[in-house]
Scaffold this motif. Structure first.
Motif, PDB file in Angstrom:
ATOM      1  N   ASP A  58      33.315  32.754  35.257  1.00  0.00           N
ATOM      2  CA  ASP A  58      34.706  32.991  35.639  1.00  0.00           C
ATOM      3  C   ASP A  58      35.415  33.829  34.589  1.00  0.00           C
ATOM      4  O   ASP A  58      35.016  33.883  33.430  1.00  0.00           O
ATOM      5  CB  ASP A  58      35.453  31.670  35.827  1.00  0.00           C
ATOM      6  CG  ASP A  58      35.384  30.777  34.585  1.00  0.00           C
ATOM      7  OD1 ASP A  58      34.479  30.985  33.764  1.00  0.00           O
ATOM      8  OD2 ASP A  58      36.234  29.888  34.435  1.00  0.00           O
ATOM      9  N   LYS A  61      42.327  32.626  33.786  1.00  0.00           N
ATOM     10  CA  LYS A  61      43.573  32.740  34.531  1.00  0.00           C
ATOM     11  C   LYS A  61      44.652  33.188  33.571  1.00  0.00           C
ATOM     12  O   LYS A  61      44.774  32.651  32.467  1.00  0.00           O
ATOM     13  CB  LYS A  61      43.942  31.397  35.164  1.00  0.00           C
ATOM     14  CG  LYS A  61      42.992  30.924  36.252  1.00  0.00           C
ATOM     15  CD  LYS A  61      43.484  29.642  36.899  1.00  0.00           C
ATOM     16  CE  LYS A  61      44.778  29.871  37.678  1.00  0.00           C
ATOM     17  NZ  LYS A  61      45.239  28.659  38.391  1.00  0.00           N
ATOM     18  N   ASP A  63      48.008  34.133  34.929  1.00  0.00           N
ATOM     19  CA  ASP A  63      49.288  34.173  35.624  1.00  0.00           C
ATOM     20  C   ASP A  63      50.359  33.430  34.839  1.00  0.00           C
ATOM     21  O   ASP A  63      50.056  32.614  33.958  1.00  0.00           O
ATOM     22  CB  ASP A  63      49.156  33.565  37.026  1.00  0.00           C
ATOM     23  CG  ASP A  63      48.720  32.115  36.968  1.00  0.00           C
ATOM     24  OD1 ASP A  63      49.582  31.233  37.117  1.00  0.00           O
ATOM     25  OD2 ASP A  63      47.514  31.860  36.741  1.00  0.00           O
ATOM     26  N   ASP A 153      35.237  38.439  40.547  1.00  0.00           N
ATOM     27  CA  ASP A 153      36.543  37.865  40.207  1.00  0.00           C
ATOM     28  C   ASP A 153      37.500  38.899  39.612  1.00  0.00           C
ATOM     29  O   ASP A 153      38.665  38.596  39.360  1.00  0.00           O
ATOM     30  CB  ASP A 153      36.325  36.717  39.211  1.00  0.00           C
ATOM     31  CG  ASP A 153      37.542  35.806  39.074  1.00  0.00           C
ATOM     32  OD1 ASP A 153      38.308  35.666  40.056  1.00  0.00           O
ATOM     33  OD2 ASP A 153      37.727  35.220  37.983  1.00  0.00           O
ATOM     34  N   PRO A 155      39.178  41.560  40.839  1.00  0.00           N
ATOM     35  CA  PRO A 155      40.465  41.840  41.502  1.00  0.00           C
ATOM     36  C   PRO A 155      41.520  40.768  41.260  1.00  0.00           C
ATOM     37  O   PRO A 155      42.695  41.104  41.011  1.00  0.00           O
ATOM     38  CB  PRO A 155      40.080  41.912  42.984  1.00  0.00           C
ATOM     39  CG  PRO A 155      38.647  42.318  42.978  1.00  0.00           C
ATOM     40  CD  PRO A 155      38.050  41.624  41.784  1.00  0.00           C
ATOM     41  N   ARG A 156      41.138  39.525  41.303  1.00  0.00           N
ATOM     42  CA  ARG A 156      42.106  38.449  41.033  1.00  0.00           C
ATOM     43  C   ARG A 156      42.638  38.557  39.608  1.00  0.00           C
ATOM     44  O   ARG A 156      43.859  38.475  39.368  1.00  0.00           O
ATOM     45  CB  ARG A 156      41.407  37.092  41.246  1.00  0.00           C
ATOM     46  CG  ARG A 156      42.305  35.865  41.205  1.00  0.00           C
ATOM     47  CD  ARG A 156      42.527  35.276  39.813  1.00  0.00           C
ATOM     48  NE  ARG A 156      41.283  35.101  39.098  1.00  0.00           N
ATOM     49  CZ  ARG A 156      41.225  34.899  37.779  1.00  0.00           C
ATOM     50  NH1 ARG A 156      42.349  34.884  37.044  1.00  0.00           N
ATOM     51  NH2 ARG A 156      40.069  34.754  37.163  1.00  0.00           N
ATOM     52  N   TYR A 157      41.741  38.771  38.662  1.00  0.00           N
ATOM     53  CA  TYR A 157      42.134  38.885  37.255  1.00  0.00           C
ATOM     54  C   TYR A 157      43.053  40.083  37.033  1.00  0.00           C
ATOM     55  O   TYR A 157      44.107  39.967  36.389  1.00  0.00           O
ATOM     56  CB  TYR A 157      40.868  38.996  36.403  1.00  0.00           C
ATOM     57  CG  TYR A 157      41.097  39.176  34.927  1.00  0.00           C
ATOM     58  CD1 TYR A 157      41.706  38.178  34.164  1.00  0.00           C
ATOM     59  CD2 TYR A 157      40.684  40.347  34.287  1.00  0.00           C
ATOM     60  CE1 TYR A 157      41.892  38.347  32.794  1.00  0.00           C
ATOM     61  CE2 TYR A 157      40.872  40.518  32.922  1.00  0.00           C
ATOM     62  CZ  TYR A 157      41.476  39.515  32.188  1.00  0.00           C
ATOM     63  OH  TYR A 157      41.656  39.688  30.843  1.00  0.00           O
ATOM     64  N   ASN A 159      44.934  41.594  39.274  1.00  0.00           N
ATOM     65  CA  ASN A 159      46.208  41.374  39.965  1.00  0.00           C
ATOM     66  C   ASN A 159      47.148  40.498  39.135  1.00  0.00           C
ATOM     67  O   ASN A 159      48.358  40.741  39.085  1.00  0.00           O
ATOM     68  CB  ASN A 159      45.968  40.733  41.332  1.00  0.00           C
ATOM     69  CG  ASN A 159      45.385  41.714  42.334  1.00  0.00           C
ATOM     70  OD1 ASN A 159      45.502  42.923  42.164  1.00  0.00           O
ATOM     71  ND2 ASN A 159      44.754  41.195  43.373  1.00  0.00           N
ATOM     72  N   GLU A 160      46.608  39.485  38.473  1.00  0.00           N
ATOM     73  CA  GLU A 160      47.440  38.631  37.631  1.00  0.00           C
ATOM     74  C   GLU A 160      47.956  39.410  36.422  1.00  0.00           C
ATOM     75  O   GLU A 160      49.124  39.263  36.025  1.00  0.00           O
ATOM     76  CB  GLU A 160      46.651  37.388  37.191  1.00  0.00           C
ATOM     77  CG  GLU A 160      46.365  36.417  38.332  1.00  0.00           C
ATOM     78  CD  GLU A 160      45.590  35.191  37.891  1.00  0.00           C
ATOM     79  OE1 GLU A 160      45.311  35.062  36.671  1.00  0.00           O
ATOM     80  OE2 GLU A 160      45.259  34.359  38.757  1.00  0.00           O
ATOM     81  N   ARG A 230      34.360  45.465  44.563  1.00  0.00           N
ATOM     82  CA  ARG A 230      35.383  44.699  43.868  1.00  0.00           C
ATOM     83  C   ARG A 230      35.874  45.390  42.596  1.00  0.00           C
ATOM     84  O   ARG A 230      37.074  45.572  42.401  1.00  0.00           O
ATOM     85  CB  ARG A 230      34.850  43.295  43.517  1.00  0.00           C
ATOM     86  CG  ARG A 230      34.217  42.546  44.677  1.00  0.00           C
ATOM     87  CD  ARG A 230      35.257  42.009  45.651  1.00  0.00           C
ATOM     88  NE  ARG A 230      35.935  40.840  45.080  1.00  0.00           N
ATOM     89  CZ  ARG A 230      36.973  40.237  45.648  1.00  0.00           C
ATOM     90  NH1 ARG A 230      37.464  40.682  46.786  1.00  0.00           N
ATOM     91  NH2 ARG A 230      37.533  39.173  45.064  1.00  0.00           N
ATOM     92  N   ALA A 234      39.383  47.671  42.202  1.00  0.00           N
ATOM     93  CA  ALA A 234      40.384  47.071  41.315  1.00  0.00           C
ATOM     94  C   ALA A 234      40.830  48.065  40.252  1.00  0.00           C
ATOM     95  O   ALA A 234      42.021  48.136  39.906  1.00  0.00           O
ATOM     96  CB  ALA A 234      39.818  45.808  40.657  1.00  0.00           C
TER      97      ALA A 234
END
Length: 578
Positions: A58, A61, A63, A153, A155-157, A159-160, A230, A234
């Motif tokens: 992972d 996070k 955010d 993972d 794109p999520r990272y 985006n945050e 991905r 990104a």
């Protein structure tokens, strides 16, 4: 150096308690830092990947809600530490307490000032830092499976991170706009590449033979798909955000004190990176005084080489005479290797314990080199920047090599990490100590016979002036209203650095407030401690024991270093290894 994890200032460590019975305090402190460290690992805040743990599956996070929850956690830890009386701790745990409290204070302060809204500077960025993961050793099939999960993972990272950057943009909390020019090149390099040509595919080009061929093929296919579907999209979205929104609207001002809550913010960075409570004005004055001393040493070298002009003319001569510059990248790398081996031949006279870890000398990756510093070292590696050879002076290479390789970063960090029985948070990097030691290493080269010519001695002095001038320039920019042009001119007038190096360095100081202050103040603390020990111990002073004592500590706040050398003196100059 390769990493930066600094600590806030801490009071000097008190003398050892006269009475025993400290086990209760030790146990309480250990319970606090052990619990918090395990939580920190779960939060993916530390790089704990090693031979046992392997590659994580992972990305962290980042955010805002998670960041504020971390702040609350660390502030709770600080309250717990308030309940631990230092006089109930053993000598080793008092050092751990001082390092740990300072470290947690810095982590909490960074969230309090919302540093996570500014995850980039002129020197580094969250997106490029990800590529270091691809250069780590991959040993098992699970490492590769986990890494593919990381790629998915991204794109999520991203985006945050972008959401945080938008929040910083809205309140005027960004790196100064001038320092962001061209920094999107590393994003564009991925966004426009074929999946197999990106740095993210590097681990899959050579895979361990222990993984069956069919499984290797399956993992490579999964990686190529993750990069194509991905990772590259990104980066493309991030590139559009940087070019269309972030860079055009970034703050035009330079000073950290002009940012929201700027005076308090800049002072927090001074405290974090110097581990002192000095003010910007005090540091500025120290810098001016030290620069005057170094200028006098420079004048002595100019006399040795019979140069009759002034310092500006001598600097121009050094910057333009072809004899001082490598013709090929290979020549620069080989000269760096030669200096490193000269140190090896003399190391046992100055150090009782040498690290088991060796280091490689490799060029800075070409996509980062135009904006990267001249060199950087750490465990296992000494990066040498071979971009723009006319800006990489050979007379400065010995000082650079001592600083970044041995006995500097690639030596000091492994010595600290190889200490047994030390809690893992002690491996965090404190800039005042680590950079102070590396700069001290440059001066030590004069004793060790590393500098062969007066020009190389001048290169060392130029590097000393470079770090002393940072005290002037950093505080000038962030607290005294200096312009970028003033900062550029000050470095050009007082060091032999090339124009390219001066520009990249000044942009680093502008976008990374306070970090540049750590070097010279840290060196001054080590030099002062050595002089005190030499005066107190006389003939009993052993340079190897002193160096071993400093290095055995690992990264610590400067007051902790001072207290340890005071103990070294009380114990008659005995080193940590007997």
């Amino acid at each position: 150096m390769l990493t930066t994890c600094a600590a806030l200032a801490t009071p000097a460590v008190p003398a050892a308690p006269a009475t025993p019975g400290v086990q209760g305090g030790d146990a309480r402190l250990r319970a606090i830092y052990t619990s918090e460290w395990q939580w920190r690992l779960q939060q993916r805040l530390e790089n704990e990947e090693d031979d046992t743990n392997g590659i994580r599956a992972d990305l962290p996070k980042v955010d805002e809600a998670t960041q504020q929850a971390r702040r609350a956690h660390w502030e709770g830890v600080l309250k717990q530490l308030d309940g631990v009386a230092e006089d109930t701790l053993s000598a080793d745990e008092r050092i751990n307490y001082a390092v740990y409290r300072a470290q947690v204070s810095a982590l909490a302060a960074n969230v309090r000032f919302r540093e996570y809204e500014k995850p980039l500077n002129a020197d580094s960025s969250f997106w490029f830092n990800m590529t270091y993961e691809a250069r780590k050793p991959f040993r098992t099939k699970q490492d590769y499976v986990n890494y593919v999960a990381q790629l998915n993972d991204v794109p999520r990272y991203f985006n945050e991170q972008v959401a945080n950057m938008r929040a910083g943009l809205a309140r005027g909390f960004t790196p100064p706009k001038v320092t962001l020019a061209g920094r999107d090149a590393t994003i564009a390099g991925v966004a426009g590449a074929k999946p197999a040509d990106t740095p993210f595919y590097l681990p899959f080009k050579e895979m361990p033979a222990t993984i069956p061929a069919a499984e290797q093929a399956s993992l490579r296919a999964a990686a190529l798909k993750a990069i194509a579907d991905r990772v590259i999209p990104a980066h493309a979205a991030l590139l559009k955000f940087m070019r269309d929104d972030y860079v055009p609207r970034a703050t035009p001002t330079l000073a950290a004190e002009s940012l929201p809550d700027g005076k308090a913010y800049y002072q927090s960075k001074i405290v974090e990176y110097t581990t002192t409570q000095l003010s910007a004005d005090e540091i500025h004055r120290i810098g001016l005084a030290e620069m005057a001393k170094i200028r006098a040493e420079m004048a002595d070298v100019m006399k040795q080489v019979n140069f009759t002009g002034g310092l500006p003319a001598f600097l121009q001569f050094l910057r333009t005479d072809p004899r001082f510059y490598a013709k090929t990248p290979e020549e620069l790398l080989m000269r760096a290797a030669w200096v490193a081996k000269k140190f090896d031949g003399n190391a046992e006279r100055y150090f009782g314990r040498l690290p088991r870890s060796r280091f490689a000398i490799i060029p800075v990756p070409p996509d980062q080199a135009p904006y990267y510093t001249s060199g950087r070292g750490g465990p296992g590696v000494y990066l040498v920047n071979t971009y723009d050879l006319p800006s990489r002076a050979l007379y400065s290479l010995p000082a650079l090599t001592l600083h970044e390789s041995a006995p500097g970063h690639a030596f000091q960090m492994p010595v600290a990490m190889e200490q047994a029985g030390r809690p893992p948070f002690r491996n965090a990097y404190i800039s005042a100590y680590g950079e102070g030691w590396a700069l001290y290493s440059e001066r030590l080269g004069t004793e060790m016979g590393i500098y062969d010519t007066p020009y190389e001695v001048f290169g060392m002095l130029s590097y000393q002036a470079w770090r002393a001038s940072r005290l002037v320039v950093d505080t000038g920019i962030h607290a005294k209203g200096w312009t970028r042009e003033q900062a550029l001119r000050y470095l050009m007038d007082n060091t032999a650095l090339s124009q390219h190096e001066v520009a990249t360095e000044v942009d680093r100081y502008i976008s990374w407030p306070g970090q540049a202050l750590s070097y010279y103040l840290g060196q001054m603390a080590i030099v002062e401690a050595r002089r005190k020990a030499e005066a107190a111990l006389g003939e009993k002073f052993d340079i190897r024991a002193f160096h071993d004592t400093v290095l055995e500590l690992g990264s610590v706040p400067l007051p902790v270093l001072k207290a340890r050398i005071d103990r070294f003196i009380r114990e008659g100059g005995k080193g940590p290894y007997g």
